[in-house]
Scaffold this motif. Structure first.
Motif, mmCIF file in Angstrom:
data_model
loop_
_atom_site.group_PDB
_atom_site.id
_atom_site.type_symbol
_atom_site.label_atom_id
_atom_site.label_comp_id
_atom_site.label_asym_id
_atom_site.label_seq_id
_atom_site.Cartn_x
_atom_site.Cartn_y
_atom_site.Cartn_z
ATOM 1 N N THR A 1 -2.785 56.353 -35.145
ATOM 2 C CA THR A 1 -3.435 56.620 -33.962
ATOM 3 C C THR A 1 -4.942 56.577 -33.569
ATOM 4 O OG1 THR A 1 -0.986 57.038 -33.607
ATOM 5 C CG2 THR A 1 -2.850 57.205 -31.585
ATOM 6 N N SER B 1 -7.479 57.020 -30.668
ATOM 7 C CA SER B 1 -7.366 56.503 -29.026
ATOM 8 C C SER B 1 -9.351 56.969 -28.926
ATOM 9 C CB SER B 1 -7.074 57.990 -28.358
ATOM 10 O OG SER B 1 -7.536 59.091 -29.117
ATOM 11 N N SER C 1 0.254 59.935 -38.489
ATOM 12 C CA SER C 1 1.440 60.551 -38.160
ATOM 13 C C SER C 1 1.669 61.922 -39.487
ATOM 14 C CB SER C 1 2.405 59.638 -38.514
ATOM 15 O OG SER C 1 2.380 59.147 -40.199
ATOM 16 N N GLY D 1 -5.774 51.671 -38.320
ATOM 17 C CA GLY D 1 -5.602 52.207 -36.947
ATOM 18 C C GLY D 1 -4.798 51.308 -36.362
ATOM 19 N N GLN D 2 -5.273 50.782 -35.060
ATOM 20 C CA GLN D 2 -5.430 49.842 -34.121
ATOM 21 C C GLN D 2 -6.644 50.062 -33.931
ATOM 22 O OE1 GLN D 2 -4.156 53.276 -33.341
ATOM 23 N NE2 GLN D 2 -4.850 52.993 -31.085
#
Lengths: 116, 107
Positions: free
Chosen positions: B5, B7, B26, B100-101
């Motif tokens: 993830t 951010s 995770s 990740g995104q």
């Protein structure tokens, strides 16, 4: 190191394409290779990899059963046979040299568009 | 499957500023994390491997840190060519590893 993809294009749903990636500047047969795709405006998705010697091959769930990865170590070329294409397969397809998990070199990509 | 993830999703900054991007795993991936930069219209480029080792030819203003589940990429003194999308990728569970995104740095 250079990786040059080709074979992309515009096809209709249900049709097939075969992508190629010609490698140079390194000992191709000694490396894992990976295909990674990027849908328009989206992130990176590893869709398939192949080990040196082709002993270890795997696919993402999204393409398993429809795509086939292979390699020709004599001609330093990686392939991706893509069958039963759907609109969700639209995107840019990159081949990458896989150095034990690290994608250290990437091709420029080849664009695949699936549309009726 | 290890989920990464990143951010924030987007950061708006000015040239000359310093920025820190975050990537959270995770589960523990030790130091098996890479960072890539993707400039619009270009393929991704490897920046960092092993969580903190710069790839060949990467300027010293790029630095990576972290281990286990928390990782950061810091770019000191942003240059115009640094405005791009940055992806982290784990290779502790490899093959195939997961991305990740992405975090987009915009001016």
């Amino acid at each position: 190191v250079q990786l040059v993809e080709s074979g992309g294009g515009l096809v209709k749903p249900g049709e097939s394409l075969r992508l190629s990636c010609v490698a140079s500047g390194f000992t191709f047969k000694d490396y894992y290779m990976t295909w990674i795709r990027q849908a328009p405006g989206k992130g990176l998705e590893s869709i398939s990899y192949i080990s040196f010697g082709s002993r270890d091959i795997n696919y993402a769930d999204s393409v398993r059963g429809r795509f086939t990865i292979s390699r020709d170590d004599t001609n330093n070329t990686l392939f991706l046979q893509m069958d039963s294409l759907t609109v969700e397969d639209t995107g840019v397809y990159y081949c990458a040299r896989d150095g034990w998990g690290v994608k250290d070199y990437w091709g420029q990509g080849t664009r695949v568009t699936v549309s009726s | 499957e290890v989920v990464l993830t990143q951010s924030p999703a987007t950061l708006s900054l000015s040239p000359g500023e310093e920025v820190t991007l975050s990537c959270r795993a995770s589960q523990s991936i030790r130091s098996n994390l890479a960072w890539y930069q993707q400039i619009s219209g270009q393929p991704p480029r490897l920046l960092i491997l092993g969580a903190f080792t710069r790839a060949t030819g990467i300027p010293a203003r790029f630095s990576g840190s972290g281990s286990g589940t928390e990782f950061t990429l810091t770019i000191s003194s942003l240059q115009s060519e640094d405005f791009a999308v940055y992806y982290c990728q784990q290779y502790d569970s490899w093959p195939p590893g997961t991305f990740g995104q992405g975090t987009k740095l915009e001016i």
